[in-house]
Design a protein around this motif. Structure first.
Motif, PDB file in Angstrom:
ATOM      1  N   THR A   1      11.683  -0.087 -22.128  1.00 18.43           N
ATOM      2  CA  THR A   1      10.427  -0.239 -22.847  1.00 18.43           C
ATOM      3  C   THR A   1       9.617  -1.348 -22.200  1.00 18.43           C
ATOM      4  OG1 THR A   1       9.477  -0.525 -25.071  1.00 18.43           O
ATOM      5  CG2 THR A   1      11.478  -1.789 -24.574  1.00 18.43           C
ATOM      6  N   THR A   2       8.599  -1.855 -22.895  1.00 16.50           N
ATOM      7  CA  THR A   2       7.697  -2.841 -22.309  1.00 16.50           C
ATOM      8  C   THR A   2       7.560  -4.035 -23.239  1.00 16.50           C
ATOM      9  OG1 THR A   2       6.457  -1.015 -21.326  1.00 16.50           O
ATOM     10  CG2 THR A   2       5.413  -3.166 -21.283  1.00 16.50           C
ATOM     11  N   CYS A   3       7.483  -5.224 -22.673  1.00 15.64           N
ATOM     12  CA  CYS A   3       7.374  -6.465 -23.448  1.00 15.64           C
ATOM     13  C   CYS A   3       6.063  -6.490 -24.239  1.00 15.64           C
ATOM     14  CB  CYS A   3       7.448  -7.663 -22.498  1.00 15.64           C
ATOM     15  SG  CYS A   3       7.352  -9.261 -23.340  1.00 15.64           S
TER      16      CYS A   3
ATOM     17  N   VAL B   1       1.010  -9.406 -18.367  1.00 17.62           N
ATOM     18  CA  VAL B   1       1.792  -9.095 -17.174  1.00 17.62           C
ATOM     19  C   VAL B   1       2.414  -7.707 -17.322  1.00 17.62           C
ATOM     20  CG1 VAL B   1       3.783  -9.739 -15.761  1.00 17.62           C
ATOM     21  CG2 VAL B   1       2.234 -11.503 -16.594  1.00 17.62           C
ATOM     22  N   GLY B   2       2.845  -7.372 -18.538  1.00 11.80           N
ATOM     23  CA  GLY B   2       3.375  -6.031 -18.794  1.00 11.80           C
ATOM     24  C   GLY B   2       4.771  -5.821 -18.261  1.00 11.80           C
TER      25      GLY B   2
ATOM     26  N   THR C   1       1.968   3.925 -25.223  1.00 12.55           N
ATOM     27  CA  THR C   1       1.718   3.359 -23.898  1.00 12.55           C
ATOM     28  C   THR C   1       0.897   2.081 -24.017  1.00 12.55           C
ATOM     29  OG1 THR C   1      -0.270   4.719 -23.627  1.00 12.55           O
ATOM     30  CG2 THR C   1       1.787   5.590 -22.702  1.00 12.55           C
ATOM     31  N   VAL C   2       1.022   1.248 -22.995  1.00 13.99           N
ATOM     32  CA  VAL C   2       0.209   0.039 -22.846  1.00 13.99           C
ATOM     33  C   VAL C   2      -0.230  -0.057 -21.390  1.00 13.99           C
ATOM     34  CG1 VAL C   2       1.314  -1.246 -24.719  1.00 13.99           C
ATOM     35  CG2 VAL C   2       2.269  -1.376 -22.414  1.00 13.99           C
TER      36      VAL C   2
ATOM     37  N   GLN D   1       5.935   2.269 -23.899  1.00 15.18           N
ATOM     38  CA  GLN D   1       6.690   1.489 -24.865  1.00 15.18           C
ATOM     39  C   GLN D   1       7.487   2.486 -25.681  1.00 15.18           C
ATOM     40  OE1 GLN D   1       4.892  -1.921 -26.856  1.00 15.18           O
ATOM     41  NE2 GLN D   1       5.760  -1.205 -28.790  1.00 15.18           N
ATOM     42  N   ARG D   2       8.790   2.312 -25.670  1.00 16.83           N
ATOM     43  CA  ARG D   2       9.676   3.272 -26.330  1.00 16.83           C
ATOM     44  C   ARG D   2      10.375   2.609 -27.510  1.00 16.83           C
ATOM     45  NH1 ARG D   2      10.223   4.087 -20.735  1.00 16.83           N
ATOM     46  NH2 ARG D   2       9.634   6.191 -20.062  1.00 16.83           N
TER      47      ARG D   2
END
Length: 885
Positions: free
Chosen positions: A8-10, A15-16, A447-448, A458-459
């Protein structure tokens, strides 16, 4: 046995970073960096590393509420739809508004924007991204004709010179800064920091320009004039691909070196050194963040930077270009879907009739917003004036984050109908007529988009607790009840993303920068498996086609396809005798926005457990403020009380206060109450870094510090700052009136009851008092009081909350507030990633660790995100200086 790891994504900065979350047998979540994600390649900062510690449910919103009572979803949603519909019918579509957040996912943003602009028919949807990125957007549009970030993160690694303007990258984008430092080691990249404060980033730089606040326009106007005088114009690029140079040069010439020197108040030799370095470095990246954007001249600052890159043709090529460092994880995604009040969807122009019709037709909507809506500051001013009568706030806390925050609270209090969808209670939710429990980071799927235009998935890896729902689902359910069911009949975020992608490619053919048409027909499985990619990705292009830069060969999105030079206005901020100091606000290393997530973990509260004010020693002396005492910051709007941190790292005439603390963590510590609501005339972004204020000592009769097993229900103090600690809580206290019975005061704070044992000490006049209460052999709480800031080894005292067996002399040591010679005191935490204190680092240095790397090998400090490395270097330098003396 652990479950399958989820990529996933922070949810923090722009910065992602990619994150891998893995459920453990004990129910906890293990977090590590995703080595396959191109943004971070496995690195995480202190905040990202602690994400698994922020997932507790103890303060989550679990059920809908109407007027403070629990309600069912149908009742709550019916009420929202009915009140919004009635308000629109009676007062028109501009009487309602949405206010969103860079914490929303792109799919959430998309449906909210679609509902407001395409079906309600007004553009009164804005976002907290207005507070951090709006000036960058406006500067991009003026220069490029579109909100386009030209470069990529790779450029920071391939540049000869990286100029950081108004960016404390070490703390605010730490993983990205480690990439810059690695480039310096690998290829000798020079780093220049332009910032009034001597931040940890400035200390790590090769050159620091401590310019006067708000003198950035003059600095870069002077640079443009210098480039012109040195004959460094790229004639082929300027002649073929730009317009407006003469007017920009005239404005720059009126400033020139003398004007830049006067405005920045830099030494002449330092200003010349910077101009020479910029001129002679072919590959230059000028990266900027909130120090540029959060200004009443923010858009001109952005364009002054861009002008220099256009003039030299240093844009869109490897290792060169202006680069906007996005503040929030999905500020870019919100801009892509039109989440700002002055934008349409997919970078289309709301002022263009043909663009409006394109979107209206695609959506099949009955109407479309025909003009820009109210931007954040004006939006809440309209709420206060009664022009906006119903507002829906999604995933953000404007009661604290907006300037003149007390006026915002009053506006919300007076508003006839306030809806808030969020994950926890905040200073904003207290004003909600309807409170809707939203899914949080770990429970959301979508998503981001990060600062380099990279879209990541993002999961979700946890089920929403209680009755919480994803934001997109909540919005669609309200839209259906308002009569728009067919247009909002989505069953998954994948459907929303496909529609968003299809709209981006509609009638595009390269006419617009934002195009992800290649994703318009993604299957559900392909969406689930989507790898990070950068846009544009037009139909027929593979998603892994490589990175893309813009404008190396022109191709701007202005009507004539030329980039525009923009004349910039040089102006200096005036202060008054009544309010002689300039207040600068911003982030600190381990905290995020209004701390709804980061305050949940003791590790992130250990670096700074309370808010503070950096003050130059001369200003502190003039204001009668002693180090470590409390200081009141006063402006025409309001005031705040924080701890005084007297330091020469702060420029004389300015103070700095973190933006994070709210009424949830402190009494009278909301700095938003003191910030001025003036905005940039082009972008509408408030100047959160330049409020005029004064300082005065807080007249404390006593100071206190306590460690507590349980959160106190009552705090009888004029000032307090409460923070989570391992095993409980820690709290700083102060009062303006003497306390007659300290034992009673302690009992209300710590608790009382049978079978408790209490030890206490006080001097004759009770000016100093100490008490510790035990339940069996475990500490229930300890209180330390003195007429001045309390001298206690705080980290050591906190450790007693987790100690299972405190007896005999150890109880007396605790009461003294100091460890014995045979005990180790970690000292104030320096490295939050591994909870390493200053005393531990000092001991390692004493034992021969003479470099940051050596300290890392001994204690691991500084080996993860690296954001504490400068502080470790300070300790090493102090030890060397002590030996020399």
């Amino acid at each position: 046995m652990s479950l399958t790891p989820i990529r996933t994504t922070c949810p923090y900065c722009g910065v992602g970073c990619g994150v891998v979350a893995t459920s453990q047998e004990d129910g906890s979540i293990a977090i590590k960096g995703d080595e396959q994600h191109p943004a971070n390649e496995g690195r995480l900062c202190s905040k990202g590393s602690a994400l698994g510690e922020t997932l507790s449910l103890d303060d989550r919103l679990l059920f809908p509420e109407v007027d403070g009572r629990r309600a069912g979803w149908d009742e709550a949603l019916d009420l929202v739809a009915r009140r919004f519909s009635e308000t629109i019918a009676e007062h028109g579509p501009e009487s309602v508004a949405f206010y969103g957040s860079g914490q929303l996912l792109t799919e959430d943003y998309y449906v909210a924007n679609k509902l407001m602009k395409g079906f309600i028919g007004a553009a009164n949807i804005d976002t907290n991204s207005r507070l951090c990125m709006a000036s960058s957007v406006a500067g991009h549009i003026r220069a490029f004709g579109s909100d386009t970030v030209p470069g990529t993160y790779e450029d920071l690694e391939e540049a000869d010179l990286v100029v950081l303007v108004g960016s404390n990258m070490t703390w605010c984008h730490p993983v990205l800064f480690q990439r810059v430092l690695a480039a310096r080691e690998r290829r000798g990249t020079r780093i220049v920091v332009i910032d009034p404060r001597r931040t940890v980033t400035a200390e790590a730089a090769d050159l620091h320009l401590a310019i006067a606040p708000n003198s950035d326009v003059a600095l870069f106007a002077g640079l443009l004039d210098h480039l012109d005088r040195m004959g460094l114009r790229d004639n082929a690029y300027v002649d073929s691909h730009t317009s407006g140079l003469d007017a920009a040069l005239q404005a720059a010439g009126e400033c020139g070196f003398p004007g830049a020197l006067n405005a920045t108040r830099l030494p002449a030799e330092l200003l010349r050194e910077f101009y020479t370095l910029w001129s002679r470095s072919e590959r230059v990246v000028t990266a900027y963040s909130q120090g540029v954007n959060q200004s009443v001249a923010g858009t001109d600052k952005v364009n002054a930077i861009i002008n220099c890159h256009l003039f030299t043709g240093r844009i869109g090529r490897l290792g060169m270009g202006p680069f906007s460092l996005t503040g929030q994880p999905n500020a870019m995604g919100g801009r892509e879907v039109g989440g700002l009040a002055n934008m349409l969807a997919v970078h289309l122009n709301i002022n263009s009739a043909s663009h409006r019709e394109l979107v209206r037709s695609f959506w099949g909507s009955p109407r479309i917003a025909e003009k820009p809506g109210l931007k954040a500051v004006d939006l809440f001013r309209a709420v206060g004036e009664g022009r906006v009568k119903a507002i829906w706030i999604m995933g953000t806390n404007p009661a604290d984050s907006l300037p003149d925050a007390d006026a915002v609270q009053e506006a919300l209090r007076r508003c006839p109908f306030v809806v808030v969808s969020d994950v926890t209670r905040t200073d904003t939710t207290r004003h909600a007529h309807v409170l809707l429990p939203a899914a949080a980071w770990a429970e959301k799927s979508g998503t981001v988009t990060n600062s380099e235009r990279r879209i990541s998935r993002q999961r979700s890896f946890l089920k929403p607790p209680g009755e919480a729902r994803p934001d997109w689902r909540i919005v669609c359910d309200v839209a259906a009840r308002m009569g728009f069911a067919e247009a909002f009949d989505y069953q998954s975020p994948a459907e929303i993303f496909r529609e968003h992608a299809a709209l981006s490619g509609l009638a595009n053919d390269g006419r617009r920068d934002f195009d992800i048409g290649a994703c318009a027909e993604l299957s559900g499985n392909a969406y689930d498996a989507l790898e990070p990619f950068q846009w544009p990705r037009r139909r027929g292009e593979a998603l892994d086609a490589g990175t893309t830069r813009f404008f190396a060969a022109g191709g701007f999105y202005t009507p004539d396809r030329r980039g525009r030079f923009v004349p910039t206005l040089v102006a200096q901020q005036a202060v008054s005798p009544e309010f002689p100091l300039i207040l600068n606000t911003g982030r600190i290393r381990d905290q995020w926005h209004t701390m709804t997530r980061t305050a949940k973990t003791p590790r992130l509260m250990s670096h700074y457990a309370e808010s503070f004010c950096e003050i130059h020693p001369d200003d502190a002396e003039d204001g009668g403020v002693a180090p470590a005492t409390l200081v009141r910051i006063v402006s025409p709007q309001g005031s705040a009380i924080v701890r005084a941190l007297v330091t020469e790292r702060q420029q004389k005439g300015s103070i700095f206060v973190p933006m994070h603390w709210t009424d949830q963590q402190t009494a009278q510590g909301r700095i938003g109450a003191a910030t001025f609501a003036a905005v940039d005339p082009v972008s509408g972004q408030p100047g959160l870094k330049s409020s005029s204020v004064s300082i005065e000592p807080f007249d404390a009769a006593w100071y206190g510090f306590a460690v507590l097993r349980n959160r106190p229900e009552t705090i009888r103090a004029d000032y307090w700052a409460l923070a989570r600690a391992e095993g409980g809580w820690r709290i700083e206290l102060a009062g303006t009136e003497p306390v007659e019975d300290w034992a009673d005061f302690a009992a209300t704070l710590i608790g009382s009851g049978e079978n408790l044992e209490t030890l206490s000490y006080s001097d004759q006049d009770q000016a100093s008092f100490r008490l510790a209460t035990f339940a069996g052999d475990a500490l229930l709480g300890a209180l330390f009081v003195a007429p001045q800031p309390v001298a206690v080894s705080r980290t050591w005292a906190v450790e007693h909350l987790s100690a299972p067996d405190i007896r005999g002399t150890e109880r007396l040591r605790l009461l003294s507030g100091r460890p014995g010679t045979d005990q180790a005191d970690p000292g104030p935490i320096v490295c939050a990633c591994f909870s390493v204190g200053a005393n531990q680092i000092a001991a390692a240095i004493e034992n021969g660790a003479a470099s940051v790397e050596a300290v890392g090998e001994t204690l691991r400090a500084g080996t993860n995100c690296g954001s504490c490395r400068v502080e470790i270097r300070r300790l090493i330098d102090a030890a060397v200086l002590k030996k020399a003396v």
